[in-house]
Design a protein around this motif. Structure first.
Motif, mmCIF file in Angstrom:
data_model
loop_
_atom_site.group_PDB
_atom_site.id
_atom_site.type_symbol
_atom_site.label_atom_id
_atom_site.label_comp_id
_atom_site.label_asym_id
_atom_site.label_seq_id
_atom_site.Cartn_x
_atom_site.Cartn_y
_atom_site.Cartn_z
ATOM 1 N N ASN A 25 1.490 -2.017 -15.622
ATOM 2 C CA ASN A 25 0.973 -0.799 -14.992
ATOM 3 C C ASN A 25 2.095 0.239 -14.955
ATOM 4 N N GLU B 212 -1.983 5.996 -11.676
ATOM 5 C CA GLU B 212 -1.628 4.665 -12.184
ATOM 6 C C GLU B 212 -2.573 4.325 -13.318
ATOM 7 N N CYS C 68 8.928 -4.094 2.478
ATOM 8 C CA CYS C 68 8.090 -3.448 1.481
ATOM 9 C C CYS C 68 8.776 -2.225 0.881
ATOM 10 N N HIS D 31 12.867 0.752 2.174
ATOM 11 C CA HIS D 31 12.434 -0.612 1.897
ATOM 12 C C HIS D 31 11.826 -1.344 3.087
ATOM 13 N N ARG D 32 11.485 -0.597 4.125
ATOM 14 C CA ARG D 32 10.652 -1.199 5.171
ATOM 15 C C ARG D 32 9.978 -0.138 6.015
ATOM 16 N N VAL E 294 5.220 -6.476 -4.691
ATOM 17 C CA VAL E 294 6.617 -6.287 -4.296
ATOM 18 C C VAL E 294 6.808 -6.634 -2.826
ATOM 19 N N ILE F 219 2.741 2.423 0.236
ATOM 20 C CA ILE F 219 3.446 1.157 0.145
ATOM 21 C C ILE F 219 3.107 0.522 -1.197
ATOM 22 N N VAL F 220 4.109 0.036 -1.913
ATOM 23 C CA VAL F 220 3.829 -0.745 -3.113
ATOM 24 C C VAL F 220 3.264 -2.084 -2.634
ATOM 25 N N ARG F 221 2.071 -2.441 -3.126
ATOM 26 C CA ARG F 221 1.350 -3.592 -2.552
ATOM 27 C C ARG F 221 2.242 -4.836 -2.449
ATOM 28 N N VAL G 169 -6.580 5.971 -2.763
ATOM 29 C CA VAL G 169 -5.216 6.378 -3.091
ATOM 30 C C VAL G 169 -5.288 7.478 -4.139
ATOM 31 N N LEU H 82 -2.020 -0.041 -7.219
ATOM 32 C CA LEU H 82 -0.676 -0.534 -6.885
ATOM 33 C C LEU H 82 -0.244 -0.100 -5.490
ATOM 34 N N PHE H 83 -0.722 1.074 -5.072
ATOM 35 C CA PHE H 83 -0.244 1.661 -3.814
ATOM 36 C C PHE H 83 -1.250 1.468 -2.679
ATOM 37 N N ILE H 84 -0.697 1.309 -1.487
ATOM 38 C CA ILE H 84 -1.515 1.188 -0.287
ATOM 39 C C ILE H 84 -1.072 2.265 0.702
#
Ligand SMILES: [Zn+2]
Ligand SMILES: [Zn+2]
Lengths: 504, 504
Positions: A153, A169, B94, A100-101, B155, B121-123, A36, B73-75
């Motif tokens: 974080n 991050e 997500c 959100h998806r 999240v 994506i926020v994990r 990432v 944190l991110f994917i």
């Protein structure tokens, strides 16, 4: 034992300091870049170091009356808009959640779906979201002060990233406090920079200068920013922690108001302060050498590694028994409030490889024990900081171990301080200033410069020169800085000296 | 002392259990909803409880050979696409980062700018991002096992949220391990559900049933999911922790391969396991009563609160001196590895209000000290769990305090277990099953049902009935479950019993 001329880390500090830093991290297995962009993976040895830092800092925060809490990761976009300077400072580099998806994109993959009515920002810092809660919690002077810290974080989009020093991050703590008076908030701001200086010097063994940032270098939205500044071995400065007096800027933007003892409504006074995983980078760059990481004993995840040496099963049994008892007696002792932590490395790999493995990881003391040592009731001891090795009586070692660890801790601080003092100069004219901050070899700049302590009258006057030399004003030191002088550039009267340096 | 009929919390558990839960949280000042949809603010008292949970769990993880680390944190969206069931399970809920800065929208506000090439994506959980690192780290059988845990925020977009139980962002730990053999990975999966059960029962004082999830209830992508299930006071089940055997599903999707001792390439076997701030919700719902929170002493941030009682300055001096010495002698002692933690509440508020404040916060022991107590060398003691109050000799209290705390801890576990046993039934026919899970008052359902222990042959056969009654299969218990029987619904032969319940 002669030290081989070849170093464990290539390149050396002198050859290529930035690359040396990356190689030290790699050799000590502290962290790695992740797939990432800009985000790092903190590996177990690096994370254990951070955990030790956290534990000490957390105790210090609690001892100064603070409590921990946790606030949301996300900040509604409209919250950032409320404090003009703050949004200016953070809007350019933030991660924005807009959906959100995920749904199938019709080509076998995925695409974002479910757009949010209002975008959410992944917190780059939490003044606005925390302040919105404080506005609810604070009604009366009786509710004050609020003294809260959060371990969290945060994300700041960065184009050029470096492990620990600048990542998209990172992990940090952020204290956010609310007070009834300006004086009390200022006292908090100073108290917390003192805590950071105490931690840096007495735990990280890293000398720091406490000072105030000039207006151009302040935290976006702050009235005053205090920082601790440290010199790395390439003589560049690293800002290791900051404490902000926010005045009433955020309380007015967020309506943090209280009824005072006379029944009048007042805006509260707020502060914020933070340190981050950047401290790990600072620790590495302060102490490590061309053989790799050097850890200050007070924060080292392991204080001691024991390497058993044997040729056959019979020797093995005798050595491991001797090592087991030694370990027991050492680990029954405490150094700096923590039980002495000991690794025994009995892996089946070559002795030289094993030794260098632990040298590169920075373990403060290395003990080698073979049959000959047992015959003499001795232990072969290696000190990571000086490279010194010697055979010691085993009982003497058990009696002296705390003192030895403390001697390493002290030596690390002393030599870092000496390094800084040797590379700090009072400069009172522009020619000297320019020469100090100019490398002799422009194509491949050698390590040069350091801290320049100079009187200055006006930040704006200096801007072209600083820009040209890539130098910044680090801070206006809080101590020993009350005698006026004349600006090194303009000759105008100047009230204070500042520290100038190239910086991380 | 007569207990007033009025309770400190309105409504009571019987009147409206979900609302009672919210009011307990509010009265104890544990957490609040935030302005960010679905995200909570964990306030100092709630966070201190979570910190105590973390400390104990962290020690348990380390004692079983695990190390902590930290992953991004991110994917990247493409990572989620690799494991088909996994993406199916998490894509619908997500937070998607699509931009990396904000810019003025021309109307005085801001808008997202700088679109990302690939959304992040926020994990929601970290199997995919951690697995991508493990694929690099694992080359040979010598690199195995990898035993890593991460403390992190995650999240999962949720439409209907409840503090601690179901929030968009929550805090948790996620263990992710890699093994050379299926047997070793299965052993790890079982070991960690044992650790969770140990923690729940011996620290949270919350009895749990260990079992295996049926296929429809498994973690997306897992071969087998083990869970611990607990009964809340409304007789609903709460899944308090899970441990997943992932087989080679993730290692194949992510190419986590190693060379075995014979030189052959093999896919590794992985596990993951986690508990979250949901445990705080479970703790509240297990122990608290109609006067508010009840904390098990082993996890309570404060074990004891002392309330000094006086009328004037002269009394005050005497009482505070007495209290100071008492505090000193109590806090010199340890309960369950932690120094006894004591608050002295000397705020100038009315005695009744002060007492109820600490009742509602759940502090295990309350000590009241006034001039009359001093005359008798006594202390007035209130036990939060039973409500029992009595005057005790001061020296006796100092001598007995550890035993008293332990008696509270034991009592909380015992009464929770009794509650569960009284509300668990073996059911072997559908009429009884239906009656058990049907409220007498459909308009305002009373607390009813509980755990039903039933033989079942096939999950799919049960689906219509379970859907109708809003009942789920919680787990197939691991213990005492080896005698075959017949399915309560179909009469078909059945190998195992399962626990059925309405659930959080
Ligand atoms: Zn901040
Ligand atoms: Zn997981």
């Amino acid at each position: 034992m002669n030290k081989a001329p070849k170093t464990a880390i290539t390149p050396t500090r002198v050859d290529d300091y930035p690359e040396w830093f990356q190689q030290v991290i790699k050799a000590a297995d502290l962290a790695e870049v992740s797939p990432v962009r800009g985000c790092m993976v903190i590996k177990p040895w690096g994370y254990a170091l951070w955990e030790n830092m956290q534990r000490v800092l957390d105790d210090m925060f609690k001892a100064t009356g603070h409590q921990n809490a946790y606030f949301p990761l996300f900040i509604p976009m409209s919250f950032l808009e409320k404090e003009a300077e703050h949004v200016e400072g953070f809007a350019k580099e933030c991660a924005v959640v807009t959906h959100h998806r995920l749904e199938p994109d019709g080509k076998g993959g995925l695409q974002p779906a479910g757009p949010l009515e209002e975008p959410l920002i992944v917190r780059p810092t939490s003044e606005t979201i925390i302040g919105s809660m404080y506005a609810k919690w604070v009604q009366s002077y009786r509710d004050l002060p609020i003294l809260i810290n959060q371990w969290a974080n945060v994300v700041r989009w960065e184009l050029r990233t470096r492990l620990f020093l600048r990542t998209a991050e990172f992990l940090w703590q952020e204290g956010h406090t609310v007070h009834a008076t300006s004086e009390e908030a200022l006292e908090e701001t100073r108290k917390m920079i003192d805590v950071y200086a105490d931690f840096a010097e007495n735990w990280m063994a890293m000398p720091v200068i406490q000072g105030e940032k000039t207006p151009a270098e302040r935290f976006p939205g702050a009235v005053s920013t205090l920082s601790i500044e440290s010199m790395m071995q390439d003589r560049k400065a690293l800002q290791a922690g900051t404490s902000h007096f926010l005045g009433q800027n955020f309380s007015k933007a967020q309506e943090i108001q209280f009824q005072d003892q006379d029944g009048n409504m007042q805006f509260a006074w707020t502060t914020s302060w933070g340190v981050s995983t950047r401290l790990v980078g600072a620790l590495i760059m302060t102490h490590s050498d061309d053989d790799g990481l050097i850890l200050p004993p007070k924060l080292a995840p392991s204080h001691i590694v024991i390497l058993p040496i044997y040729r056959d099963d019979e020797q093995r049994a005798a050595v491991l028994e001797y090592v087991g008892k030694l370990r027991e007696e050492l680990s029954a002792q405490y150094y700096s409030g923590r039980r002495i932590s000991i690794e025994v490395d009995d892996r089946e790999i070559r002795g030289g490889e094993k030794k260098w493995h632990h040298v590169k990881r920075g373990v403060p003391l290395r003990l080698e024990v073979g049959p000959k040592d047992i015959d003499k009731n001795a232990v072969f001891v290696g000190r990571r900081d000086t490279g010194e090795t010697k055979s010691m009586d085993r009982d003497q070692l058990v009696a002296d171990v705390v003192g030895m660890l403390d001697s390493i801790q002290t030596n690390l601080f002393d030599r870092a301080l000496k390094m800084r003092e040797e590379n700090t100069r009072d400069i009172d004219n522009v020619d000297d200033f320019r020469a100090y901050f100019t490398a002799k070899n422009p194509d491949r700049p050698e390590i040069h410069g350091g801290f320049a302590s100079c009187y200055f009258s006006n930040e704006d006057d200096l801007e072209p020169l600083l820009k040209e030399l890539k130098v910044t004003i680090r801070c206006v030191p809080l101590k020993d800085n009350d005698t006026p002088g004349t600006c090194f550039l303009t000759g105008k009267p100047a009230e204070k000296k500042a520290i100038f340096a190239k910086a991380y």
